[in-house]
Motif scaffolding. Structure first.
Motif, PDB file in Angstrom:
ATOM      1  N   THR A  47     -48.393 -31.240  95.374  1.00 17.20           N
ATOM      2  CA  THR A  47     -48.071 -32.234  94.350  1.00 17.20           C
ATOM      3  C   THR A  47     -48.220 -33.668  94.846  1.00 17.20           C
ATOM      4  O   THR A  47     -47.810 -34.599  94.159  1.00 17.20           O
ATOM      5  CB  THR A  47     -46.637 -32.031  93.839  1.00 17.20           C
ATOM      6  OG1 THR A  47     -45.708 -32.138  94.941  1.00 17.20           O
ATOM      7  CG2 THR A  47     -46.467 -30.669  93.179  1.00 17.20           C
ATOM      8  N   SER A  48     -48.818 -33.827  96.029  1.00 17.75           N
ATOM      9  CA  SER A  48     -49.006 -35.177  96.598  1.00 17.75           C
ATOM     10  C   SER A  48     -47.690 -35.950  96.545  1.00 17.75           C
ATOM     11  O   SER A  48     -47.605 -37.059  96.025  1.00 17.75           O
ATOM     12  CB  SER A  48     -50.098 -35.934  95.817  1.00 17.75           C
ATOM     13  OG  SER A  48     -51.313 -35.223  95.831  1.00 17.75           O
ATOM     14  N   PHE A  49     -46.669 -35.329  97.130  1.00 19.90           N
ATOM     15  CA  PHE A  49     -45.321 -35.883  97.003  1.00 19.90           C
ATOM     16  C   PHE A  49     -45.187 -37.245  97.686  1.00 19.90           C
ATOM     17  O   PHE A  49     -44.475 -38.127  97.195  1.00 19.90           O
ATOM     18  CB  PHE A  49     -44.294 -34.894  97.579  1.00 19.90           C
ATOM     19  CG  PHE A  49     -42.883 -35.214  97.175  1.00 19.90           C
ATOM     20  CD1 PHE A  49     -42.485 -35.059  95.853  1.00 19.90           C
ATOM     21  CD2 PHE A  49     -41.955 -35.655  98.105  1.00 19.90           C
ATOM     22  CE1 PHE A  49     -41.182 -35.351  95.464  1.00 19.90           C
ATOM     23  CE2 PHE A  49     -40.665 -35.945  97.728  1.00 19.90           C
ATOM     24  CZ  PHE A  49     -40.268 -35.786  96.404  1.00 19.90           C
ATOM     25  N   ASP A  50     -45.887 -37.441  98.807  1.00 23.49           N
ATOM     26  CA  ASP A  50     -45.846 -38.746  99.465  1.00 23.49           C
ATOM     27  C   ASP A  50     -46.400 -39.834  98.549  1.00 23.49           C
ATOM     28  O   ASP A  50     -45.874 -40.962  98.491  1.00 23.49           O
ATOM     29  CB  ASP A  50     -46.622 -38.715 100.783  1.00 23.49           C
ATOM     30  CG  ASP A  50     -45.916 -37.913 101.864  1.00 23.49           C
ATOM     31  OD1 ASP A  50     -44.702 -37.671 101.701  1.00 23.49           O
ATOM     32  OD2 ASP A  50     -46.576 -37.515 102.842  1.00 23.49           O
ATOM     33  N   ASP A  51     -47.466 -39.482  97.831  1.00 31.81           N
ATOM     34  CA  ASP A  51     -48.046 -40.433  96.876  1.00 31.81           C
ATOM     35  C   ASP A  51     -47.053 -40.735  95.758  1.00 31.81           C
ATOM     36  O   ASP A  51     -46.919 -41.882  95.319  1.00 31.81           O
ATOM     37  CB  ASP A  51     -49.337 -39.855  96.301  1.00 31.81           C
ATOM     38  CG  ASP A  51     -49.957 -40.762  95.250  1.00 31.81           C
ATOM     39  OD1 ASP A  51     -50.207 -41.939  95.561  1.00 31.81           O
ATOM     40  OD2 ASP A  51     -50.172 -40.289  94.120  1.00 31.81           O
ATOM     41  N   TYR A  52     -46.330 -39.700  95.311  1.00 32.87           N
ATOM     42  CA  TYR A  52     -45.311 -39.906  94.281  1.00 32.87           C
ATOM     43  C   TYR A  52     -44.237 -40.871  94.763  1.00 32.87           C
ATOM     44  O   TYR A  52     -43.848 -41.804  94.048  1.00 32.87           O
ATOM     45  CB  TYR A  52     -44.673 -38.581  93.880  1.00 32.87           C
ATOM     46  CG  TYR A  52     -43.340 -38.745  93.189  1.00 32.87           C
ATOM     47  CD1 TYR A  52     -43.269 -39.304  91.907  1.00 32.87           C
ATOM     48  CD2 TYR A  52     -42.151 -38.376  93.818  1.00 32.87           C
ATOM     49  CE1 TYR A  52     -42.041 -39.486  91.283  1.00 32.87           C
ATOM     50  CE2 TYR A  52     -40.923 -38.544  93.194  1.00 32.87           C
ATOM     51  CZ  TYR A  52     -40.876 -39.107  91.928  1.00 32.87           C
ATOM     52  OH  TYR A  52     -39.662 -39.291  91.309  1.00 32.87           O
ATOM     53  N   LEU A  53     -43.755 -40.661  95.991  1.00 32.07           N
ATOM     54  CA  LEU A  53     -42.710 -41.537  96.532  1.00 32.07           C
ATOM     55  C   LEU A  53     -43.202 -42.985  96.615  1.00 32.07           C
ATOM     56  O   LEU A  53     -42.453 -43.920  96.313  1.00 32.07           O
ATOM     57  CB  LEU A  53     -42.264 -41.038  97.902  1.00 32.07           C
ATOM     58  CG  LEU A  53     -41.523 -39.689  97.919  1.00 32.07           C
ATOM     59  CD1 LEU A  53     -41.211 -39.279  99.359  1.00 32.07           C
ATOM     60  CD2 LEU A  53     -40.238 -39.763  97.093  1.00 32.07           C
TER      61      LEU A  53
END
Length: 230
Positions: free
Chosen positions: A200-206
């Motif tokens: 989910t590309s969580f780092d990008d979300y953050l």
């Protein structure tokens, strides 16, 4: 309907309702199958209980094959309103199950009969009251916060019961199937070592949320094509 629902679950259907903007109408928590593993899906046949089984027998005169008797007993926990004879009668009428906003009895017999029955649980005493019947006793049934009519379908499994407008059911089930496929692929990838955070590309979300506090994870999932929550 049960065949269509066979590979889906009520959580998937609930997510599909949210995604499509269909009103989310779950039965109150605690409504569960008498026999674990039983599932049901079909058109709602609503009826309100006032202390006598005659109302159920009257409702069955309008039953169609595969209908589900949706019984409004006001969520009462001081009496059972359905037992083995009504389950047998419903089965003989071609119903595919019963959902009770209240309690059942004759549990061993219900298990033997095999017709899916969902309720709050078991209670030995039946009703000793006889309340005044309402004019719409066979038109609608209250079930928790919701009013159920013949314009609804009922879906039930190990996670509970949902009511969905019949004219949106096909769309909801198709969307639930799409969500299921996405989630299955995500689960496969997690087992293979590709974490959900990476998928989910969580780092990008953050990073995006830090720049724009109004940016939500649901928005992010739509952008990346994930399915975790709706």
């Amino acid at each position: 309907m049960l065949k269509t629902f066979a590979e889906l679950t009520t959580p998937l259907v609930a997510d599909a309702c949210v995604r499509l903007g269909v009103p989310l109408r779950p039965a109150p928590p605690g409504i569960a199958a008498v026999v674990p593993g039983h599932r049901l899906a079909g058109r709602a046949l609503p009826v309100r209980h006032y202390g006598s089984v005659d109302i159920f027998l009257e409702a069955l005169t309008d039953a169609g094959p595969g209908d589900i008797l949706v019984i409004d007993n006001g969520g009462r926990l001081d009496e059972a309103c359905v037992g083995d004879l009504m389950a047998l009668e419903a089965k003989a009428a071609g119903l595919s199950g019963l959902v009770i906003w209240g309690l059942h009895r004759d549990t061993p017999e219900l298990v033997e009969i095999g017709l899916p029955v969902f309720s709050y649980g078991r209670c030995a005493p039946g009703p000793v009251r006889l309340a005044e019947r309402e004019a719409d006793a066979l038109v609608s049934a209250r079930f928790g916060d919701h009013l159920i009519t013949a314009g609804d379908v009922v879906l039930g499994d190990a996670d509970g019961v949902l009511f969905v407008p019949a004219d949106r059911a096909a769309e909801v089930l198709e969307t639930a199937r799409s969500i299921r496929e996405t989630e299955r692929e995500q689960a496969r990838r997690i087992r293979a070592g590709d974490t959900l955070r990476r998928q989910t590309s969580f780092d990008d979300y953050l990073a995006r949320r830090a720049a724009d506090p109004a940016y939500t994870f649901r928005q992010h999932l739509r952008r990346v094509g994930g399915a975790v929550e709706e």
